[in-house]
Design an enzyme around this catalytic site. Structure first.
Site, mmCIF file in Angstrom:
data_model
loop_
_atom_site.group_PDB
_atom_site.id
_atom_site.type_symbol
_atom_site.label_atom_id
_atom_site.label_comp_id
_atom_site.label_asym_id
_atom_site.label_seq_id
_atom_site.Cartn_x
_atom_site.Cartn_y
_atom_site.Cartn_z
ATOM 1 N N HIS A 1 0.811 -1.222 0.000
ATOM 2 C CA HIS A 1 0.000 0.000 0.000
ATOM 3 C C HIS A 1 0.846 1.275 0.000
ATOM 4 O O HIS A 1 0.461 2.275 0.621
ATOM 5 C CB HIS A 1 -0.979 -0.004 1.186
ATOM 6 C CG HIS A 1 -1.667 -1.329 1.353
ATOM 7 N ND1 HIS A 1 -2.706 -1.723 0.544
ATOM 8 C CD2 HIS A 1 -1.421 -2.360 2.184
ATOM 9 C CE1 HIS A 1 -3.071 -2.938 0.881
ATOM 10 N NE2 HIS A 1 -2.305 -3.360 1.865
ATOM 11 N N CYS A 2 1.994 1.214 -0.653
ATOM 12 C CA CYS A 2 2.881 2.392 -0.784
ATOM 13 C C CYS A 2 3.312 2.957 0.556
ATOM 14 O O CYS A 2 3.601 4.156 0.655
ATOM 15 C CB CYS A 2 2.228 3.500 -1.609
ATOM 16 S SG CYS A 2 1.726 2.997 -3.238
ATOM 17 N N THR A 3 3.308 2.148 1.611
ATOM 18 C CA THR A 3 3.744 2.672 2.892
ATOM 19 C C THR A 3 4.573 1.648 3.664
ATOM 20 O O THR A 3 4.128 1.083 4.655
ATOM 21 C CB THR A 3 2.557 3.236 3.723
ATOM 22 O OG1 THR A 3 3.070 3.710 4.977
ATOM 23 C CG2 THR A 3 1.455 2.239 3.994
#
Ligand SMILES: Cc1ncc(COP(=O)(O)O)c(C=O)c1O
Length: 400
Positions: free
Chosen positions: A354-356
């Site tokens: 989730h891009c994190t």
């Protein structure tokens, strides 16, 4: 083999009904009026705004101003021209970060940020030698405003926080952080990717200096839209230089807003759709939207937590959160769960990191990633029931 509901009903995969639970990535479906506004604009006002005085160009300019006005009402912005339209949140965050920071500056941010904050900061660390402090958060993602205060140095030029984590749904106490930053005289940048349209945002009341927001998530507009609010007293170097239709004789980017930050032809048709989305949000009210989404989220959490081996990330059910429920199923790869949910049940969720990556470090899921289900305003209770049942079946089947 997990039984397919779609197949059980004799439907082919093409005809399968979609249960869309990926609203944190992009909201879908869109409310009534969005498509119509886009179609009307394409038919009647698709000239180049600000670049001509003929009737259709003037109509196109009005489309943009209507959008700025609606967004100003939503975020309590005094002057609509302090909003610059952007392609998405990432574009807005880059304009804010790259437009503000200079060599030797220091930034305070958090271990909950999306790559759209982290990567532009890291790029400036390499290019300009800026310093970055990533404030740790608990496993539930909660940030203590006192930690922000303690991390501020004489050379701190920016505090950047996400309003709500796209992994955990945790809500950052932006108002409290705004009190700290305003007292310290340091600009506060808020990443409202997961909050615009679902949490109250009052840029004056919360002392927000820069607000980066998407048009395609909680504001219910199309992709390719978003914006950046820039406090009037704050001057940013434009990310892009070029034609604005104003002061064409000058080689310099105009100093007037919003032209200064809007070089090139904008997405007029998309902004018409975004405006219709914002008007829908204003009509329903942010409070009611959040309440409905929170209710669905709590039902989802209550059902999922009964499934053996399932761990829900982030704040407990009693705490406020946005409509994001990330979870892991012991011994099962999240991407396999998401794949089966899509192919066998017609349920759209997201899996992975989730891009994190920093968020996963905080949650202790760096090795596995997680499945993320994100209901939206148009999600039905029956969708939630279907997801819980499907996850339960997948858990049972893959473990035997
Ligand atoms: C917290 C957060 N910040 C930034 C972004 C990037 O948003 P956009 O896709 O609008 O650039 C996202 C997207 O999911 C997000 O969740």
């Amino acid at each position: 083999m997990v039984k397919s509901k779609a197949e059980a009903r004799g439907l082919s995969m093409k005809e399968k009904p979609v249960i869309y639970l990926d609203n944190a990535a992009t909201s879908w479906p869109k409310p009534p009026g969005v498509l119509e506004a886009m179609e009307r604009t394409m038919r009647e006002a698709a000239a180049n705004p600000g670049r001509g005085s003929h009737e259709m160009a003037v109509k196109a300019s009005r489309v943009l101003f209507e959008g700025r006005k609606a967004l100003s009402r939503l975020f309590r912005i005094a002057n609509p021209n302090d909003i610059a339209f952007m392609l998405n949140t990432t574009h807005a965050l880059n304009q804010a970060i790259q437009g503000l920071l200079e060599p030797g500056d220091h930034v305070v941010t958090t271990a909950m940020e999306h790559n759209s904050v982290r990567r532009p900061l890291e790029a400036l660390r390499r290019k300009l030698g800026i310093k970055i402090t990533y404030l740790p958060v608990g496993a539930d993602g909660v940030l203590n405003p006192n930690d922000v205060k303690k991390a501020i140095l004489p050379e701190t030029k920016l505090v950047a926080v996400t309003h709500s984590s796209n992994l955990l749904g945790t809500i950052t106490p932006v108002g409290d952080i705004g009190n700290v930053t305003r007292m310290a005289g340091i600009p506060l940048l808020v990443d409202a990717a997961q909050s615009a349209g679902v949490l109250e945002i009052d840029v004056e009341g919360m002392n927000i200096d820069l607000l980066a927001f998407p048009g395609h998530k909680g504001l219910m507009g199309p992709q390719g839209t978003g914006g950046l609010y820039i406090r009037p007293e704050l001057e940013l170097e434009p990310l892009m230089h070029g034609g604005t239709g104003s002061r064409s004789e000058s080689p310099e980017q105009p100093s007037t807003r919003p032209d200064r930050y809007e070089a090139g032809t904008p997405n007029t048709t998309g902004i018409a759709g975004l405006t219709a989305g914002v008007k829908f949000v204003l009509g329903e009210t942010v409070g009611r939207i959040h309440e409905k989404e929170l209710q669905l989220t709590r039902e989802l959490m209550a059902g999922l937590k009964e499934i053996p081996g399932l761990r829900i990330l982030g704040p407990g059910p009693e705490q406020e959160r946005t409509a994001i429920v990330a979870f892991t199923l012991e011994g099962i790869d999240p991407s396999e769960t998401a794949f089966l949910l899509d192919r066998q049940y017609g349920i759209a969720v997201r899996s992975g990191f989730h891009c994190t990556p920093l968020g996963h470090e905080s949650a202790g899921t760096t090795e596995t990633g997680a499945v993320r289900a994100s209901p939206g305003y148009f999600t039905e209770r029956s969708d939630i029931v279907s997801l819980i049942k499907a996850v339960q079946e997948i858990g049972e089947t893959l473990r035997t």
